[in-house]
Design a protein around this motif. Sequence first.
Motif, PDB file in Angstrom:
ATOM      1  N   PRO A  66       0.837  -1.200   0.000  1.00 40.00           N
ATOM      2  CA  PRO A  66       0.000   0.000   0.000  1.00 40.00           C
ATOM      3  C   PRO A  66       0.877   1.257   0.000  1.00 40.00           C
ATOM      4  CG  PRO A  66       0.096  -0.910   2.197  1.00 40.00           C
ATOM      5  CD  PRO A  66       0.865  -1.848   1.294  1.00 40.00           C
ATOM      6  N   ILE A 107      -0.783   8.042  -3.688  1.00 36.56           N
ATOM      7  CA  ILE A 107      -0.815   6.631  -4.047  1.00 36.56           C
ATOM      8  C   ILE A 107      -0.433   6.553  -5.528  1.00 36.56           C
ATOM      9  CG2 ILE A 107      -2.416   5.952  -2.226  1.00 36.56           C
ATOM     10  CD1 ILE A 107      -4.639   5.953  -4.334  1.00 36.56           C
ATOM     11  N   TYR A 153     -12.001   7.098   3.546  1.00 33.29           N
ATOM     12  CA  TYR A 153     -11.432   5.781   3.273  1.00 33.29           C
ATOM     13  C   TYR A 153     -11.280   4.962   4.563  1.00 33.29           C
ATOM     14  CZ  TYR A 153     -10.481   8.267  -0.993  1.00 33.29           C
ATOM     15  OH  TYR A 153     -10.635   9.005  -2.142  1.00 33.29           O
ATOM     16  N   TYR A 199      -9.861   1.275   4.957  1.00 33.04           N
ATOM     17  CA  TYR A 199      -9.194   0.789   3.749  1.00 33.04           C
ATOM     18  C   TYR A 199      -7.694   0.985   3.915  1.00 33.04           C
ATOM     19  CZ  TYR A 199      -7.707   0.283  -1.071  1.00 33.04           C
ATOM     20  OH  TYR A 199      -7.062  -0.127  -2.204  1.00 33.04           O
ATOM     21  N   ALA A 200      -6.947  -0.094   3.814  1.00 29.26           N
ATOM     22  CA  ALA A 200      -5.483  -0.082   3.978  1.00 29.26           C
ATOM     23  C   ALA A 200      -5.077   0.595   5.291  1.00 29.26           C
ATOM     24  CB  ALA A 200      -4.811   0.589   2.783  1.00 29.26           C
ATOM     25  N   ASN A 224      -6.550   3.092   6.817  1.00 25.37           N
ATOM     26  CA  ASN A 224      -6.817   4.526   6.890  1.00 25.37           C
ATOM     27  C   ASN A 224      -7.833   4.860   7.970  1.00 25.37           C
ATOM     28  OD1 ASN A 224      -5.199   5.723   4.768  1.00 25.37           O
ATOM     29  ND2 ASN A 224      -6.464   4.538   3.359  1.00 25.37           N
TER      30      ASN A 224
END
Length: 117
Positions: free
Chosen positions: A12, A21, A91, A94-95, A97
Amino acid sequence: IYAWIDATPGMPHAIGRYQFIPDTLARVARIAGIGPEVQFTPQVQDRLAQVLLDDAGIDRFTDGTLDRRQFMHNLARIWAGLPLPNGQSYYEGYAGNTATMTWTRFAAGMEAIWPAS
């Protein structure tokens, strides 16, 4: 930067002072006319972040045609650490976050930078 991204698939990646990103980095670099041969300096990162601020509507915000709340929402859709009014990241989860501040603190920071007229 691009070689590192290619060499570490599945990670990530969040790169530089604005935590780009890979897909976003490629898009804003293309818009800014910055090729892969250009060193990823703080000044280059600022130029790339300006594209994101433009996407969020900074010109419309500063000229008064976009209200502060919507501009803040737009920024939160770009930077995962910024909160939505409910206090969560756009987010969230997600990852890993999550928002790194409250909506109240975000609003106070915005007011300090751009006082209401």
